[in-house]
Design a protein around this motif. Structure first.
Motif, PDB file in Angstrom:
ATOM      1  N   VAL A   1       0.847  -1.190   0.000  1.00  0.00           N
ATOM      2  CA  VAL A   1       0.000   0.000   0.000  1.00  0.00           C
ATOM      3  C   VAL A   1       0.881   1.239   0.000  1.00  0.00           C
ATOM      4  N   ARG A   2       0.286   2.327  -0.395  1.00  0.00           N
ATOM      5  CA  ARG A   2       0.957   3.622  -0.343  1.00  0.00           C
ATOM      6  C   ARG A   2       0.013   4.628   0.307  1.00  0.00           C
ATOM      7  N   HIS A   3       0.569   5.474   1.169  1.00  0.00           N
ATOM      8  CA  HIS A   3      -0.200   6.538   1.804  1.00  0.00           C
ATOM      9  C   HIS A   3       0.394   7.885   1.435  1.00  0.00           C
ATOM     10  N   ARG A   4      -0.464   8.793   1.006  1.00  0.00           N
ATOM     11  CA  ARG A   4      -0.035  10.168   0.758  1.00  0.00           C
ATOM     12  C   ARG A   4      -0.183  10.933   2.077  1.00  0.00           C
ATOM     13  N   VAL A   5       0.921  11.466   2.575  1.00  0.00           N
ATOM     14  CA  VAL A   5       0.940  12.094   3.896  1.00  0.00           C
ATOM     15  C   VAL A   5       1.276  13.574   3.767  1.00  0.00           C
ATOM     16  N   ALA A   6       0.483  14.410   4.433  1.00  0.00           N
ATOM     17  CA  ALA A   6       0.753  15.844   4.507  1.00  0.00           C
ATOM     18  C   ALA A   6       1.265  16.155   5.907  1.00  0.00           C
ATOM     19  N   LEU A   7       2.440  16.750   5.977  1.00  0.00           N
ATOM     20  CA  LEU A   7       3.033  17.150   7.249  1.00  0.00           C
ATOM     21  C   LEU A   7       3.015  18.669   7.356  1.00  0.00           C
ATOM     22  N   ALA A   8       2.573  19.186   8.495  1.00  0.00           N
ATOM     23  CA  ALA A   8       2.589  20.625   8.737  1.00  0.00           C
ATOM     24  C   ALA A   8       3.800  20.949   9.595  1.00  0.00           C
ATOM     25  N   MET A   9       4.619  21.873   9.139  1.00  0.00           N
ATOM     26  CA  MET A   9       5.795  22.276   9.890  1.00  0.00           C
ATOM     27  C   MET A   9       5.430  23.420  10.833  1.00  0.00           C
ATOM     28  N   GLU A  10       5.715  23.259  12.115  1.00  0.00           N
ATOM     29  CA  GLU A  10       5.337  24.248  13.115  1.00  0.00           C
ATOM     30  C   GLU A  10       6.577  24.754  13.848  1.00  0.00           C
ATOM     31  N   ASN A  11       6.610  26.053  14.082  1.00  0.00           N
ATOM     32  CA  ASN A  11       7.691  26.651  14.853  1.00  0.00           C
ATOM     33  C   ASN A  11       7.460  26.420  16.341  1.00  0.00           C
ATOM     34  N   LEU A  12       8.502  26.078  17.068  1.00  0.00           N
ATOM     35  CA  LEU A  12       8.430  25.903  18.514  1.00  0.00           C
ATOM     36  C   LEU A  12       8.760  27.222  19.206  1.00  0.00           C
ATOM     37  N   PRO A  13       8.082  27.539  20.330  1.00  0.00           N
ATOM     38  CA  PRO A  13       8.360  28.797  21.037  1.00  0.00           C
ATOM     39  C   PRO A  13       9.826  28.922  21.453  1.00  0.00           C
ATOM     40  N   GLU A  14      10.429  27.783  21.824  1.00  0.00           N
ATOM     41  CA  GLU A  14      11.815  27.813  22.279  1.00  0.00           C
ATOM     42  C   GLU A  14      12.810  27.762  21.131  1.00  0.00           C
ATOM     43  N   GLY A  15      12.309  27.724  19.912  1.00  0.00           N
ATOM     44  CA  GLY A  15      13.179  27.654  18.747  1.00  0.00           C
ATOM     45  C   GLY A  15      13.135  26.283  18.111  1.00  0.00           C
ATOM     46  N   GLY A  16      13.441  26.231  16.824  1.00  0.00           N
ATOM     47  CA  GLY A  16      13.375  24.964  16.098  1.00  0.00           C
ATOM     48  C   GLY A  16      11.979  24.711  15.576  1.00  0.00           C
ATOM     49  N   VAL A  17      11.792  23.560  14.940  1.00  0.00           N
ATOM     50  CA  VAL A  17      10.505  23.218  14.347  1.00  0.00           C
ATOM     51  C   VAL A  17      10.180  21.756  14.614  1.00  0.00           C
ATOM     52  N   VAL A  18       8.898  21.432  14.480  1.00  0.00           N
ATOM     53  CA  VAL A  18       8.453  20.043  14.508  1.00  0.00           C
ATOM     54  C   VAL A  18       7.514  19.843  13.327  1.00  0.00           C
TER      55      VAL A  18
END
Length: 239
Positions: A84-101
């Motif tokens: 199977v294949r899954h199309r995945v959308a990831l949202a990039m979010e800024n962290l208050p302390e810096g960096g992203v998730v």
């Protein structure tokens, strides 16, 4: 194992690659396709992602996908493993302390045949003709459809034979042209099996009622089973 993996990396990928060097990055979405094999018990294995992604992101997405479970499938009464294949959308979010998730925003199961709806023939559309064509085919040695056969054709409204043949041919041309796509694979007892794909294609004008489909998976003993569905809901998870 050959996989047909696609990824569409938006503007955020450059920011992702440099995330170790900057405290924050602009909000962005990342679109990718995760390929995996659903094992007979519904668990996942052989997970693959685009090699162009950063190593840490590929590893994190692979760990996340390894926790997903699907509905088990069977073929002729025996448990089966299914690509199977899954199309995945990831949202990039800024962290208050810096960096992203990255947070999973959406997951869609990619159809086993991979194609969309063919172009509606203009003349048929203007004439108000709707149709359902049902095709069967097998997966050839190269992974592409072979032995393609139209096994059913329904037109609305009903037409004299001469016109029916004209309309059917008109609908067939764009439909057959869309079949040049790779197909998924299935295994039983460790052996790849040869099953029949049943693929209906529907063209409808203003939801015109169409006769009930006669040729279905249930009507063919060697038809490929329905694609496993994702039971796990990963939306909202941080990878």
């Amino acid at each position: 194992m050959r996989r047909f993996v696609e990824s569409r990396v938006m503007a955020g990928l450059l920011a992702v690659s440099a995330v170790g060097h900057c405290k924050e990055a602009p909000a962005s979405d990342l679109q990718l396709v995760v390929s995996m094999q659903v094992l007979p018990d519904g668990s996942t294995g052989d997970i693959e992602l685009d090699a162009g992604l950063p190593d840490w992101l590929r590893a994190a997405m692979r760990r996340q996908a390894a926790t997903w479970r699907h509905t088990p499938v069977s073929f002729q009464g025996k448990p089966a493993a299914y690509d199977v294949r899954h199309r995945v959308a990831l949202a990039m979010e800024n962290l208050p302390e810096g960096g992203v998730v990255f947070r999973i925003k959406k997951v869609e199961l990619v159809p086993p045949t991979g194609w969309g709806v063919p172009r509606y023939p203009r003349e048929a559309f203007l004439a108000g003709v709707s149709a359902r064509l049902v095709y069967t085919f097998r997966r050839g040695p190269d992974g592409y459809p072979t032995d393609v056969q139209r096994v059913e054709a329904n037109l609305v409204p009903n037409s004299p034979q001469r016109l029916a043949e004209k309309w059917t041919k008109m609908f067939e041309e764009p439909t057959r042209a869309s079949f040049n796509v790779p197909l998924t694979r299935m295994w039983v007892d460790g052996q790849q099996v040869d099953c029949v794909f049943v693929h209906p294609v529907t063209f409808q004008v203003e939801r015109a009622p169409l006769p009930k489909q006669v040729i279905t998976r249930d009507s063919l003993p060697d038809a490929c089973p329905e694609q496993p569905k994702l039971e796990t809901d990963p939306v909202g998870r941080v990878i």
